[in-house]
Design an enzyme around this catalytic site. Sequence first.
Site, PDB file in Angstrom:
ATOM      1  N   HIS A 293       0.819  -1.217   0.000  1.00 36.61           N
ATOM      2  CA  HIS A 293       0.000   0.000   0.000  1.00 36.61           C
ATOM      3  C   HIS A 293       0.851   1.265   0.000  1.00 36.61           C
ATOM      4  O   HIS A 293       1.916   1.325   0.617  1.00 36.61           O
ATOM      5  CB  HIS A 293      -1.033   0.002   1.126  1.00 36.61           C
TER       6      HIS A 293
ATOM      7  N   GLU B  65      -5.039   2.035   2.784  1.00 39.93           N
ATOM      8  CA  GLU B  65      -5.084   0.760   3.519  1.00 39.93           C
ATOM      9  C   GLU B  65      -5.316   0.994   4.990  1.00 39.93           C
ATOM     10  O   GLU B  65      -6.025   0.245   5.661  1.00 39.93           O
ATOM     11  CB  GLU B  65      -3.764   0.002   3.307  1.00 39.93           C
ATOM     12  N   GLU B  66      -4.715   2.058   5.500  1.00 36.26           N
ATOM     13  CA  GLU B  66      -4.714   2.299   6.941  1.00 36.26           C
ATOM     14  C   GLU B  66      -6.040   2.838   7.464  1.00 36.26           C
ATOM     15  O   GLU B  66      -6.177   3.095   8.654  1.00 36.26           O
ATOM     16  CB  GLU B  66      -3.569   3.281   7.302  1.00 36.26           C
TER      17      GLU B  66
ATOM     18  N   ASP C 220      -0.150   4.357   1.031  1.00 39.23           N
ATOM     19  CA  ASP C 220      -0.359   5.304   2.130  1.00 39.23           C
ATOM     20  C   ASP C 220       0.398   4.884   3.381  1.00 39.23           C
ATOM     21  O   ASP C 220       0.832   3.740   3.514  1.00 39.23           O
ATOM     22  CB  ASP C 220      -1.855   5.429   2.457  1.00 39.23           C
TER      23      ASP C 220
HETATM   24 ZN   LIG Z   1       0.581  -1.734   6.301  1.00 37.01          ZN
END
Ligand SMILES: [Zn+2]
Length: 493
Positions: free
Chosen positions: A81, A150-151, A83
């Site tokens: 990811h 993703e976070e 981000d």
């Molecule tokens: Zn991660």
Amino acid sequence: MSTEPSPALAGLEPASFWRHFESLTRIPRPSRAEEAAIEHVRAWAAGHGYELEQDSGRNLVVRVPATPGREDAPTVVLQGHLDMVCERDPSSTNDPAEGRIALVRDGEWLKADGTTLGADDGVAIAAMMALVEDESLPHGPLELLMTVAEEVGLEGANALDPALVTGSILVNLDSEEDGRLTVGCAGSTDTWIRIDGARDAAAEGAVTIGVTVSGGLGGHSGSGIALGRSNAVKVLGRALREAHATVPFRLVSFRGGKSRNAIPRDASAVVSVDASLDDEFRTALEAASSTIRDAFSKTDPGLTLTVAQADASDPPWTMETTTVMLDAVALVPTGPLAMSPDFDDLVETSSSLGEAITENGRLVLHSLSRSSNDSALPEVIAALDAAARLTGGELEVKHNYGGWRPNLDSPALAAARSAYERLFSEPPIVTAVHAGLETAVVGDKLPGLDMISFGPQIEAPHSPDERVSIPTVERFWALLVAFVDELSRPGQR
Ligand SMILES: [Zn+2]
């Protein structure tokens, strides 16, 4: 903005990996605001003549042709990811959200001065870029899948257009434990039980009392569920229910927990009890609390239940509703429900009562149920449905994503295992996690995709203490290089 190479990276290998990693530390990439990082990848792909596609969720796929002689190999997806969590000490002048990460070498570790480092998941993006640039490293056709956001609840993966991905094997590069190959994770479903009940004016001479549970250790509601720790909502419900068996009282409110993702550490209720029964009520609660504290004496030695005078803003629920609500809290399952048949000490199915909310005169019980075995979850949801029905409540179910069920016969696992053993002369730990990973969401969209996940050792991600172990980055790199080679070697197919 400084463009001088950081002295913290001097002499580190592989140099191209660290160069890409460093570039990423100078680009703002908070979740949902990854545009600068996306442009960086776009320019890089264009510079190398790689085809790049983006879906409406803003996820990227960069298509990289096979190296000579490997054209017939299966397409492998490398995934990570873009981000990062942008945390900083309040006093720090650095800020990842503005592309200001100051790298610091601390022995065998690399960290950032006063901020998150973004090794989660910068190592994945840097590794992909460095790998495909090096023409001496053989691989079949590759798709570099770079997700966004993703976070923040795997938003990017959830929005992934499956048509973007054509590969049959996927390697997720977002694991944070060296020496491990991850081959499974849990899917999840949120549920809410809502119980409406009549309220009625407090009895003449009733007193209002607040009961609070605190001091439990809590933890992640998935990966920490097998620790056997107390759930403050359940503890409060149990103490009140036991007291209610001998001393009649009426609930005014019942609350606890802050997030679906964490085991509740605090809960509180307000009750209305006849003044003449005040002492008896406190004695009954103390008796219940003593047994409960004993039950959790090893896991939560600091668990406490306190009783104090309180104010009531609303009239209490009726005696009947109070009984029903305490029954509901008792009925909702919480904790591990089944262990993995594949791995020792790993939970396959669990449920966690994460929040109790009193709103608009109703009691709401919010649970998060998880399993790596999709066929097991309906039984858990059925229990929650039954609890709702038996207590006259309503159940809302929100399925998030299915589980990633371990496949120990997976060709990707076999290739990673043999590459690992050849490189490090010892077997890897093959495991799964009882939490959600992007692979669960991606696998849900692309049935049959053979997946595996590995990465270097990263500690304290999402905090300014985040650090990555430099020697394990070398191991991670060697494993990735060997893995894509192994999977594309003509003799191997
Ligand atoms: Zn991660």
